[in-house]
Design a protein around this motif. Structure first.
Motif, PDB file in Angstrom:
ATOM      1  N   ILE A 118       9.975  85.528  41.829  1.00 32.01           N
ATOM      2  CA  ILE A 118      10.190  84.233  42.458  1.00 32.01           C
ATOM      3  C   ILE A 118      11.065  83.389  41.533  1.00 32.01           C
ATOM      4  N   GLU A 119      12.089  82.805  42.106  1.00 34.11           N
ATOM      5  CA  GLU A 119      13.020  81.970  41.348  1.00 34.11           C
ATOM      6  C   GLU A 119      12.605  80.510  41.501  1.00 34.11           C
ATOM      7  N   ILE A 120      12.321  79.855  40.359  1.00 34.41           N
ATOM      8  CA  ILE A 120      11.870  78.463  40.368  1.00 34.41           C
ATOM      9  C   ILE A 120      12.874  77.613  39.596  1.00 34.41           C
ATOM     10  N   VAL A 121      13.290  76.529  40.220  1.00 34.93           N
ATOM     11  CA  VAL A 121      14.238  75.601  39.588  1.00 34.93           C
ATOM     12  C   VAL A 121      13.517  74.835  38.493  1.00 34.93           C
ATOM     13  N   ILE A 122      14.109  74.804  37.313  1.00 36.00           N
ATOM     14  CA  ILE A 122      13.556  73.992  36.223  1.00 36.00           C
ATOM     15  C   ILE A 122      13.898  72.533  36.526  1.00 36.00           C
ATOM     16  N   PRO A 123      12.867  71.679  36.622  1.00 34.68           N
ATOM     17  CA  PRO A 123      13.131  70.286  36.975  1.00 34.68           C
ATOM     18  C   PRO A 123      13.923  69.548  35.889  1.00 34.68           C
ATOM     19  N   VAL A 124      14.773  68.647  36.341  1.00 40.80           N
ATOM     20  CA  VAL A 124      15.566  67.837  35.421  1.00 40.80           C
ATOM     21  C   VAL A 124      14.651  66.803  34.780  1.00 40.80           C
ATOM     22  N   SER A 125      14.780  66.665  33.471  1.00 45.24           N
ATOM     23  CA  SER A 125      13.940  65.739  32.727  1.00 45.24           C
ATOM     24  C   SER A 125      14.778  65.076  31.635  1.00 45.24           C
ATOM     25  N   ARG A 126      14.505  63.807  31.373  1.00 44.51           N
ATOM     26  CA  ARG A 126      15.224  63.116  30.293  1.00 44.51           C
ATOM     27  C   ARG A 126      14.799  63.644  28.929  1.00 44.51           C
ATOM     28  N   THR A 127      13.522  63.931  28.794  1.00 41.20           N
ATOM     29  CA  THR A 127      13.013  64.353  27.482  1.00 41.20           C
ATOM     30  C   THR A 127      13.305  65.818  27.189  1.00 41.20           C
ATOM     31  N   LYS A 128      13.378  66.638  28.228  1.00 41.46           N
ATOM     32  CA  LYS A 128      13.651  68.065  28.046  1.00 41.46           C
ATOM     33  C   LYS A 128      14.711  68.513  29.052  1.00 41.46           C
ATOM     34  N   PRO A 129      15.989  68.309  28.727  1.00 41.23           N
ATOM     35  CA  PRO A 129      17.044  68.718  29.663  1.00 41.23           C
ATOM     36  C   PRO A 129      17.032  70.245  29.843  1.00 41.23           C
ATOM     37  N   PRO A 130      17.154  70.724  31.083  1.00 46.37           N
ATOM     38  CA  PRO A 130      17.077  72.157  31.359  1.00 46.37           C
ATOM     39  C   PRO A 130      18.147  72.991  30.640  1.00 46.37           C
ATOM     40  N   LYS A 131      19.259  72.361  30.305  1.00 47.40           N
ATOM     41  CA  LYS A 131      20.307  73.099  29.601  1.00 47.40           C
ATOM     42  C   LYS A 131      19.792  73.626  28.257  1.00 47.40           C
ATOM     43  N   CYS A 132      18.946  72.860  27.597  1.00 50.04           N
ATOM     44  CA  CYS A 132      18.394  73.265  26.301  1.00 50.04           C
ATOM     45  C   CYS A 132      16.996  73.854  26.439  1.00 50.04           C
ATOM     46  N   TYR A 133      16.175  73.257  27.276  1.00 51.92           N
ATOM     47  CA  TYR A 133      14.769  73.664  27.417  1.00 51.92           C
ATOM     48  C   TYR A 133      14.625  74.497  28.694  1.00 51.92           C
ATOM     49  N   ASN A 134      14.897  75.781  28.569  1.00 51.49           N
ATOM     50  CA  ASN A 134      14.864  76.639  29.754  1.00 51.49           C
ATOM     51  C   ASN A 134      14.100  77.941  29.504  1.00 51.49           C
ATOM     52  N   TYR A 135      13.208  77.913  28.524  1.00 49.14           N
ATOM     53  CA  TYR A 135      12.412  79.095  28.196  1.00 49.14           C
ATOM     54  C   TYR A 135      10.933  78.752  28.353  1.00 49.14           C
ATOM     55  N   LEU A 136      10.223  79.597  29.088  1.00 49.64           N
ATOM     56  CA  LEU A 136       8.783  79.409  29.275  1.00 49.64           C
ATOM     57  C   LEU A 136       8.074  80.581  28.602  1.00 49.64           C
ATOM     58  N   PRO A 137       7.273  80.315  27.557  1.00 51.67           N
ATOM     59  CA  PRO A 137       6.584  81.395  26.849  1.00 51.67           C
ATOM     60  C   PRO A 137       5.644  82.184  27.776  1.00 51.67           C
ATOM     61  N   ARG A 138       5.311  83.370  27.369  1.00 48.56           N
ATOM     62  CA  ARG A 138       4.486  84.290  28.157  1.00 48.56           C
ATOM     63  C   ARG A 138       3.162  83.633  28.571  1.00 48.56           C
ATOM     64  N   ARG A 139       2.471  83.006  27.626  1.00 47.90           N
ATOM     65  CA  ARG A 139       1.169  82.397  27.950  1.00 47.90           C
ATOM     66  C   ARG A 139       1.305  81.236  28.924  1.00 47.90           C
ATOM     67  N   ALA A 140       2.381  80.485  28.820  1.00 51.45           N
ATOM     68  CA  ALA A 140       2.618  79.384  29.757  1.00 51.45           C
ATOM     69  C   ALA A 140       2.915  79.944  31.155  1.00 51.45           C
ATOM     70  N   LYS A 141       3.638  81.063  31.213  1.00 50.44           N
ATOM     71  CA  LYS A 141       3.885  81.713  32.504  1.00 50.44           C
ATOM     72  C   LYS A 141       2.572  82.188  33.124  1.00 50.44           C
ATOM     73  N   GLU A 142       1.713  82.747  32.301  1.00 49.75           N
ATOM     74  CA  GLU A 142       0.416  83.201  32.806  1.00 49.75           C
ATOM     75  C   GLU A 142      -0.388  82.020  33.336  1.00 49.75           C
ATOM     76  N   GLU A 143      -0.332  80.900  32.664  1.00 46.15           N
ATOM     77  CA  GLU A 143      -1.041  79.700  33.119  1.00 46.15           C
ATOM     78  C   GLU A 143      -0.451  79.198  34.439  1.00 46.15           C
ATOM     79  N   LEU A 144       0.864  79.251  34.564  1.00 48.12           N
ATOM     80  CA  LEU A 144       1.519  78.851  35.807  1.00 48.12           C
ATOM     81  C   LEU A 144       1.083  79.762  36.953  1.00 48.12           C
ATOM     82  N   LYS A 145       1.028  81.060  36.700  1.00 52.73           N
ATOM     83  CA  LYS A 145       0.562  82.012  37.720  1.00 52.73           C
ATOM     84  C   LYS A 145      -0.891  81.732  38.102  1.00 52.73           C
ATOM     85  N   ARG A 146      -1.725  81.449  37.105  1.00 55.15           N
ATOM     86  CA  ARG A 146      -3.139  81.143  37.358  1.00 55.15           C
ATOM     87  C   ARG A 146      -3.273  79.883  38.224  1.00 55.15           C
ATOM     88  N   CYS A 147      -2.452  78.918  37.944  1.00 56.43           N
ATOM     89  CA  CYS A 147      -2.476  77.667  38.705  1.00 56.43           C
ATOM     90  C   CYS A 147      -2.088  77.928  40.166  1.00 56.43           C
TER      91      CYS A 147
END
Length: 164
Positions: free
Chosen positions: A63-92
């Motif tokens: 599934i392709e999910i758009v990284i939301p635009v944020s002032r504090t974490k621009p997607p151009k730089c912050y575009n990596y989701l660690p394995r455990r965070a991905k697992e938490e997203l799946k659990r959610c």
């Protein structure tokens, strides 16, 4: 500055992927709703690509999910989701699925032996392919939830009737 969106890719079970895409508007890439728990998980856990790590590549099974635009974490730089965070997203996502399944089907009361048509109708209404595998998985999830519900009700009854 480029306004091209950045994506993360999630590998979900087929029934869950179909439900999630349908629940999120029916198209890919999925744009997460503002103030949703899934979006909050991304906002908190997105980070810069660590040295030596490889970025996710597009894969038709994910599934392709758009990284939301944020002032504090621009997607151009912050575009990596660690394995455990991905697992938490799946659990959610799975938890939200189970809650919606339970709320929708339990509303009809005990659905008895002929739950097949009701589950097929629910699957159809939520964009899930009508396959036996998907039906069996969803039926098992419902049955587990129903057994848990019965145990909670028995516990409440026991607590109510026990002498104090």
């Amino acid at each position: 500055m480029s306004n091209d969106p950045y994506y993360i890719y999630l590998d979900l079970d087929p029934y869950l992927a179909q439900w999630f895409v349908h629940d999120s508007g029916g198209t890919q890439p999925v744009e997460l709703r503002k103030l949703s728990t899934e979006r909050r998980i991304l906002e908190v856990f997105l980070q810069k690509l660590p040295p030596g790590a490889k970025p996710d590549l597009k894969d038709d099974s994910k599934i392709e999910i758009v990284i939301p635009v944020s002032r504090t974490k621009p997607p151009k730089c912050y575009n990596y989701l660690p394995r455990r965070a991905k697992e938490e997203l799946k659990r959610c996502i799975r938890s939200r699925f189970v809650i919606q399944l339970w709320n929708d089907l339990h509303y009809h009361g005990y659905i008895g032996r002929r739950r097949d048509n009701l589950i097929y109708a629910w699957m159809d209404a939520h964009g899930i392919e009508l396959t036996e595998t998907n039906w069996n998985t969803i039926a098992k999830i419902y049955i587990r939830q129903y057994k848990n519900y019965l145990q909670r009700e028995q516990y409440k009854k026991k607590q109510k009737n026990s002498p104090k």
